[in-house]
Design an enzyme around this catalytic site. Structure first.
Site, PDB file in Angstrom:
ATOM      1  N   ARG A 366      -2.354   4.672   2.209  1.00  0.00           N
ATOM      2  CA  ARG A 366      -1.080   5.765   3.209  1.00  0.00           C
ATOM      3  C   ARG A 366      -1.142   5.440   4.411  1.00  0.00           C
ATOM      4  O   ARG A 366       0.111   5.765   4.928  1.00  0.00           O
ATOM      5  CB  ARG A 366      -0.932   7.056   2.554  1.00  0.00           C
ATOM      6  CG  ARG A 366      -1.146   7.923   1.606  1.00  0.00           C
ATOM      7  CD  ARG A 366      -0.622   9.125   1.481  1.00  0.00           C
ATOM      8  NE  ARG A 366      -0.662   9.665  -0.407  1.00  0.00           N
ATOM      9  CZ  ARG A 366      -1.551  10.305  -0.932  1.00  0.00           C
ATOM     10  NH1 ARG A 366      -2.735  10.616   0.392  1.00  0.00           N
ATOM     11  NH2 ARG A 366      -1.873  10.334  -2.065  1.00  0.00           N
ATOM     12  N   VAL A 367      -2.276   4.713   5.026  1.00  0.00           N
ATOM     13  CA  VAL A 367      -2.239   3.498   5.990  1.00  0.00           C
ATOM     14  C   VAL A 367      -1.613   3.022   6.178  1.00  0.00           C
ATOM     15  O   VAL A 367      -0.720   2.189   7.154  1.00  0.00           O
ATOM     16  CB  VAL A 367      -3.443   3.646   7.304  1.00  0.00           C
ATOM     17  CG1 VAL A 367      -3.323   2.918   7.876  1.00  0.00           C
ATOM     18  CG2 VAL A 367      -3.876   4.935   6.948  1.00  0.00           C
TER      19      VAL A 367
END
Length: 502
Positions: A366-367
């Site tokens: 999710r980064v």
């Protein structure tokens, strides 16, 4: 009868009164009413605090876990066979702390910081509480620095940044620990301190990890915290908190730390055992209601600090073991919701020889691209799509239907993508090598190379990169810009390389 000098007696009494000191000390004490399986129930201790250290007879200590109206529940940090019912217990007024510092690098310790590697005692200078409040939002900065794993499929498809929490999840014996160990080995000369926390593992497994890290030179910047399967549940419960306390010491000095929790499934089971013995009411799947808080307060301590606090970071790689690939079970869903993405390992791929057995469809970071170098980001754009479409087409073509030219081309590209993303155990590669082989793959320079020759192609490419770095401007990829050279130069280089290889 001798004469008694009353004035002398009077002066002596006065001197005694003057010299009198009030040394009366009060202690908060209680008595053990039940003991066993690493748990003690104590009557008294009316002023005990949560997580307070308790002193038992025979140099055994415990930690307050339950505060009830008429008794206190404590976990024992020593041999429970030395404790009997009726024994006196004293409060110490201290919260449990673990020793920390550079002195622990290269060592194997238990959750209390005591060495278990037979290399002698550790002369530490500092301690930290095992439970502290996680870093606040305003004290953090965004995750933007890559933590290179040396594993092509991860750095390209599921990039990990310094300060991130990335879950490694899959069935037993699918290579979860191998990914974590390879990531630790790849941090050599990258100024990252690594901590491997073994929770409920066999001692032989921990020994193998130690030998692997030692042989690769990684123990010089690593610490192993081990609570093996033979230890009581309280030690398994404390292990990850001890590990992250050691990590926080380095983070607050402005250093980057990688911590691996192997694994949190066994940690949750140990907490369930402990909680049931403490008479806490069971909830779903017999886990107590606060089992989510157990892992959330642990994983939230991973962070990247802002520049005012030194800019240090803790990157967490928790491991969860699933049963028959069920990622929707209670503990897996808990940890998935706490972390910033997951690396999902599929047993089917592992048994087919596709290793690392990463399922690109279910794995996510999710980064995202914020934790990738520009060179890797540029060459990995279509990889996930190529891999996903290949896996679908592969299943479809099992029925033997006729295929058009474009479908055949996608299948051939997919086979080569899968082959390039395979990687041997403990064979990490550098970022510039990843960028070059992925460029060759995504720009079609491997389309005419037979699948069985791709591993030899890679070896030849890496060898030439080491012996002739100026031929492809390697320095530009490795410098701060982390960008690939001009695509025209790369295309002409690979055309010439392919001629030499063929």
């Amino acid at each position: 009868m001798a004469n008694i000098n009353l004035s002398e007696i009077s002066s002596l009494i006065k001197e005694q009164i003057k010299a009198y000191k009030d040394d009366i000390q009060t202690e908060n004490v209680g008595h053990v009413i039940q003991v066993g399986d690493g748990i003690a129930l104590i009557h008294g201790l009316n002023k005990a605090m949560a997580s307070e250290l308790l002193q038992f007879p025979n140099d055994v200590y415990g930690m307050v876990q339950n505060l009830e109206e008429d008794m206190v529940g404590a976990i024992l940090l020593g041999d429970s066979s030395k404790i009997s019912e009726g024994d006196l217990v004293k409060c110490t007024g201290k919260i449990l702390e673990v020793p920390v510092g550079e002195e622990f690098l290269g060592r194997v310790v238990n959750p209390l910081g005591n060495p278990i590697d037979g290399l002698g005692s550790i002369n530490y200078k500092t301690t930290r509480p095992i439970e502290v409040k996680a870093t606040g939002v305003m004290d953090r900065s965004s995750v933007d620095t890559p933590l290179q794993t040396g594993i092509k499929v991860l750095d390209a498809l599921v990039p990990i940044g310094r300060g991130q929490r990335e879950l490694i999840i899959g069935d037993r014996q699918t290579g979860k620990t191998s990914i974590a160990v390879d990531t630790i080995i790849n941090q050599k000369d990258k100024n990252v301190i690594c901590i491997y926390v073994a929770i409920g593992q066999k001692e032989s497994t921990v020994s193998n990890v130690y030998e692997t890290l030692k042989d690769s030179g990684a123990m010089a910047y690593s610490i192993i915290v081990s609570a093996s399967a033979s230890n009581p549940a309280p030690m398994l419960y404390l292990a990850p908190y001890s590990g992250v306390s050691m990590a926080e010491y380095f983070m607050h000095q402005g250093k980057d730390v990688l911590i691996v929790y192997d694994d949190l499934s066994k940690h949750a089971v140990a907490y369930r055992e402990m909680s049931l013995l403490l008479h806490r009411p069971p909830g779903r799947e017999a886990y107590p209601g606060d089992v989510f808080y157990l892992h959330s307060r642990l994983l939230e301590r991973a962070a990247k600090l802002n520049k005012e606090l030194g800019g240090g970071s803790i990157t967490a790689l928790p491991i969860i073991e699933t049963q028959a690939g069920d990622i929707s079970a209670y503990i897996p869903t808990n940890v998935i919701s706490i972390t910033d993405g997951q690396i999902y390992l599929q047993a089917d791929y592992f048994y087919k020889g596709i290793r690392p057995a990463i399922n690109a469809g279910l794995s996510v970071s999710r980064v995202g691209g914020a934790a990738q170098t520009k060179a890797i980001k540029k060459v990995s754009g279509t990889l996930r799509l190529d891999l996903a479409s290949y896996r679908e087409l592969e299943a479809f073509t099992q029925f033997g239907s006729d295929l058009d030219a474009s479908t055949k081309a996608r299948l051939e590209r997919g086979k080569r993508t899968q082959e390039v993303l395979k990687q041997g155990l403990h064979h990490g590669i550098q970022m510039e090598e990843e960028a070059m082989i992925l460029y060759a793959l995504t720009h079609g320079f491997l389309d005419n190379i037979a699948v069985e020759k791709i591993s030899r192609y890679e070896e030849s490419l890496y060898l030439e990169m080491k012996t002739q770095p100026d031929a492809i401007e390697l320095k530009k990829i490795i410098t701060d810009t982390k960008q690939l050279p001009d695509s025209g130069k790369l295309d002409s280089y690979f055309k010439e390389f392919n001629k030499r290889f063929m």
